[in-house]
Write a protein that holds these residues in place. Structure first.
Motif, PDB file in Angstrom:
ATOM      1  N   GLY A 264       0.773  -1.184  -0.047  1.00 12.64           N
ATOM      2  CA  GLY A 264       0.047   0.140  -0.024  1.00 12.64           C
ATOM      3  C   GLY A 264       0.922   1.164   0.133  1.00 12.64           C
ATOM      4  O   GLY A 264       2.108   1.278  -0.014  1.00 12.64           O
ATOM      5  N   VAL A 265       0.306   2.345   0.035  1.00 13.60           N
ATOM      6  CA  VAL A 265       1.189   3.688  -0.282  1.00 13.60           C
ATOM      7  C   VAL A 265       0.396   4.628   1.056  1.00 13.60           C
ATOM      8  O   VAL A 265      -0.634   4.500   1.337  1.00 13.60           O
ATOM      9  N   VAL A 266       1.348   5.101   1.456  1.00 13.24           N
ATOM     10  CA  VAL A 266       1.042   6.438   2.450  1.00 13.24           C
ATOM     11  C   VAL A 266       1.655   7.676   1.919  1.00 13.24           C
ATOM     12  O   VAL A 266       2.799   7.796   1.874  1.00 13.24           O
ATOM     13  N   LEU A 267       0.552   8.907   1.855  1.00 13.71           N
ATOM     14  CA  LEU A 267       1.353  10.032   1.394  1.00 13.71           C
ATOM     15  C   LEU A 267       0.938  11.018   2.355  1.00 13.71           C
ATOM     16  O   LEU A 267       0.127  11.105   2.827  1.00 13.71           O
ATOM     17  N   THR A 268       2.010  11.881   2.660  1.00 16.65           N
ATOM     18  CA  THR A 268       1.890  13.057   3.780  1.00 16.65           C
ATOM     19  C   THR A 268       2.490  14.090   3.174  1.00 16.65           C
ATOM     20  O   THR A 268       3.259  14.171   2.072  1.00 16.65           O
ATOM     21  N   ARG A 269       2.317  15.026   3.901  1.00 15.70           N
ATOM     22  CA  ARG A 269       3.260  16.674   3.714  1.00 15.70           C
ATOM     23  C   ARG A 269       4.599  16.304   4.354  1.00 15.70           C
ATOM     24  O   ARG A 269       4.675  15.270   4.843  1.00 15.70           O
ATOM     25  N   GLY A 270       5.399  16.758   3.655  1.00 18.31           N
ATOM     26  CA  GLY A 270       6.652  16.882   3.679  1.00 18.31           C
ATOM     27  C   GLY A 270       7.322  17.913   4.806  1.00 18.31           C
ATOM     28  O   GLY A 270       6.376  18.720   5.258  1.00 18.31           O
TER      29      GLY A 270
ATOM     30  N   GLY B 197       9.177  20.529   3.869  1.00 15.13           N
ATOM     31  CA  GLY B 197       8.936  21.845   3.337  1.00 15.13           C
ATOM     32  C   GLY B 197       7.620  21.710   2.360  1.00 15.13           C
ATOM     33  O   GLY B 197       6.757  20.855   2.501  1.00 15.13           O
ATOM     34  N   ARG B 198       7.566  22.360   1.138  1.00 18.36           N
ATOM     35  CA  ARG B 198       6.589  22.318   0.540  1.00 18.36           C
ATOM     36  C   ARG B 198       6.668  21.305  -0.670  1.00 18.36           C
ATOM     37  O   ARG B 198       6.815  21.614  -1.952  1.00 18.36           O
ATOM     38  N   TYR B 199       6.613  19.996  -0.174  1.00 15.02           N
ATOM     39  CA  TYR B 199       6.768  18.815  -0.949  1.00 15.02           C
ATOM     40  C   TYR B 199       5.802  17.684  -0.314  1.00 15.02           C
ATOM     41  O   TYR B 199       5.715  18.046   0.952  1.00 15.02           O
ATOM     42  N   LEU B 200       5.773  16.617  -0.842  1.00 16.31           N
ATOM     43  CA  LEU B 200       4.923  15.502  -0.325  1.00 16.31           C
ATOM     44  C   LEU B 200       6.103  14.323  -0.111  1.00 16.31           C
ATOM     45  O   LEU B 200       7.010  14.229  -0.757  1.00 16.31           O
ATOM     46  N   HIS B 201       5.707  13.443   0.660  1.00 15.98           N
ATOM     47  CA  HIS B 201       6.449  12.367   0.974  1.00 15.98           C
ATOM     48  C   HIS B 201       5.626  11.196   0.505  1.00 15.98           C
ATOM     49  O   HIS B 201       4.172  10.941   1.060  1.00 15.98           O
ATOM     50  N   LEU B 202       6.017  10.185  -0.121  1.00 15.38           N
ATOM     51  CA  LEU B 202       5.365   9.067  -0.526  1.00 15.38           C
ATOM     52  C   LEU B 202       6.082   7.764   0.199  1.00 15.38           C
ATOM     53  O   LEU B 202       7.241   7.419  -0.258  1.00 15.38           O
TER      54      LEU B 202
END
Length: 122
Positions: free
Chosen positions: A30-36, A38-43
């Motif tokens: 599965g996948v978890v997507l969050t805010r990073g 800074g102004r980017y995301l963590h996958l």
């Protein structure tokens, strides 16, 4: 098979990101997507989130540890979990996460150890 540490993709009209075939197996859990940070995301692969990130987010022994609380808020605010669609390896990204990262249509993904950083192109 080639080792992929970077890819660039356009989102489709339904905000779906196609994950390259070479790295799809990483996301079998599965996948978890969050805010990073800074102004980017963590996958994250869900297995990495559950095994490494959750442990780090809960590492403090004090319920009053403000630094740990701040990191928890940063990563859990807007966190989404999903599965890649089996046919084309796509992931739908919520609009609020795209807005946070300033992503409109094109996403650059760079491996950052056990997770991926998603951001706008330079």
């Amino acid at each position: 098979m080639a080792h992929v540490d970077y890819f660039e993709r356009k989102l489709d009209d339904k905000r779906r990101l196609t994950i390259p075939v070479e790295v799809r197996a990483e996301f079998a859990s599965g996948v978890v997507l969050t805010r990073g940070f800074g102004r980017y995301l963590h996958l994250y692969p869900k297995s990495v989130w559950e095994g490494d990130v959750e442990a780090a987010l809960n590492a403090s022994t004090s319920i009053l540890d403000e630094k740990t609380a701040d990191v928890n808020v940063q990563f859990r605010r807007g966190k989404t979990e999903a599965e890649l669609d089996q046919k084309q390896g796509r992931l739908t990204i919520e609009q609020h996460l795209l807005d946070y990262a300033g992503i409109d249509k094109v996403i650059v993904a760079v491996r950052a150890g056990k997770y991926w950083r998603l951001m706008v192109p330079d």
